[in-house]
Design an enzyme around this catalytic site. Sequence first.
Site, PDB file in Angstrom:
ATOM      1  N   LYS A 194      65.766  17.724 -34.510  1.00 54.89           N
ATOM      2  CA  LYS A 194      64.973  18.530 -35.442  1.00 54.89           C
ATOM      3  C   LYS A 194      63.920  19.330 -34.666  1.00 54.89           C
ATOM      4  CE  LYS A 194      61.193  17.980 -37.733  1.00 54.89           C
ATOM      5  NZ  LYS A 194      60.701  19.404 -37.769  1.00 54.89           N
ATOM      6  N   GLU A 268      55.984  11.112 -26.881  1.00 60.15           N
ATOM      7  CA  GLU A 268      55.111  11.909 -26.025  1.00 60.15           C
ATOM      8  C   GLU A 268      54.124  12.588 -26.945  1.00 60.15           C
ATOM      9  OE1 GLU A 268      53.235  14.695 -24.559  1.00 60.15           O
ATOM     10  OE2 GLU A 268      55.098  15.821 -24.307  1.00 60.15           O
TER      11      GLU A 268
END
Length: 504
Positions: A194, A268
């Site tokens: 996505k 992250e």
Amino acid sequence: MTEKSSSEAIRERHASAQARATDDRAFAAWIDGETYETDETVSTYDPVVDEQITSVSVCDASDVEAAVEAAWDAYEGEWNGTSPPERSRLLFEWIDALKGQVDELALLECLDTGKPITDARAEVEGAIDTLEYYASACRTQTSKTIETGDNLHLYTRHEPYGVVGQITPWNFPIWAAAWKLGPALAAGNCSVLKPSATTPLTTIRMAQLSRDILPEGVINVIPGTGRKTGGPLVEHDDVRKVSFTGSVSVGEHVMKSAAEHIAPVTLELGGKSPFIVFPDADLETVVTAAADGIYYSTGEICDAFSRVLVHEDVASEFIERFVSRAKEYVLGDPLNEETTMGPLTSEEQFETVADYVDIGQEKGATLRTGGDRPSDPELADGWYVEPVVFTDVDNDMRIATEEIFGPVQTIQTFGSYEEAMKLANDTEFGLAAGIGTESTDIVHRAAADLEAGLVYVNEYGPILPDAPYGGFKQSGIGKDLGGEALDHYRQTKSVYVNLDDPTL
């Protein structure tokens, strides 16, 4: 040239570029090797002129289901049976297709994000370099034989998860997609990815360029919002691994959702990275490094050097040089090669940066330069802000502790090595840090003492696919890039083969 004609000229220039970049292209989802239209769409905007580039499909839970099913069909039907050399060959063939469209991809990235065209082209090339690294690493994967005794043969196998879910951010669309797809595919997984609803165009185009090269369903791209698209993806029981790049708050939600079906995660997240200028530093070198570290990509980068900590003996001269350097950036049309800073990517981010500039001044920091919109009438409709420098900053100020994600530099001073380390590590983040010094002793000691996953010395960057990238503390879990990223997309199996004495 009048203000009206200046505005019209840049609008015409961008309208022409948008037409070239999107002509005969359907920017829809990419599922099972083909364009997949949905009923709902969202517009993506050119931040230079605040006008629509094109409309993009928005995927909902049913579309996510279709993508996950296509990925599993591809994995079980063909991809899991490919050997590492065959996967490597196919990845290199895809890379060749991407190389043939570097200019097209760079233009899309420039228009979608507002990055200067030179930076956009470099990031496309960086994405391709990342994919090349993993296409090569695909052939070097090894298992291990464990020495035991004559009656036991013990070895390990590395096996893919099958289908992985990946979510990339809006600030580095094509590069982040390569960071995710490279190791996942090299390890033998199929992906449902996505991209951000704000900047999805290059990711969709990357997938389209895999047509007739990668088996149908190996790469699936599902554009849409976090709530409508990202939520169903990370919550899906058949998504065996999740990798997310974005904010801490969303990362926490991703981690909780994945935990519901015990899917491992790589996160992250944010950063508030210090750059420490020691008294022996070459000031010309470190001023450039610190400026690159906060003004590259208009500061919309998670490992930005958003906090400079400079020794009091050289602080005055450093500040004078740094303010001058900030004023040298050329704000302009990203389509022009001479532009060195483009707009922020969205109105929302522009408002965020403007709010932090006000907050900094209200709390007593000194605004040395920047913070205004440029006076050039050609740029009046874009989300531009002049590079910001704050001094007289304390570590309890919001501008020194919160991730701004814009071209806002804070400068603080220190008197000793110990104070520098205390200031640098006094943050909930731990993504990156920088060291400015000519002393090897300081470099190695500070690199050990800094609580950060990346340490840059006398430069900002580079970021290479060969080395792991990721942070400590609230900056994340696990790593992108490097051989370590391959391990995040593989499961290890130990095989015990009991042996009897040979008989004839």
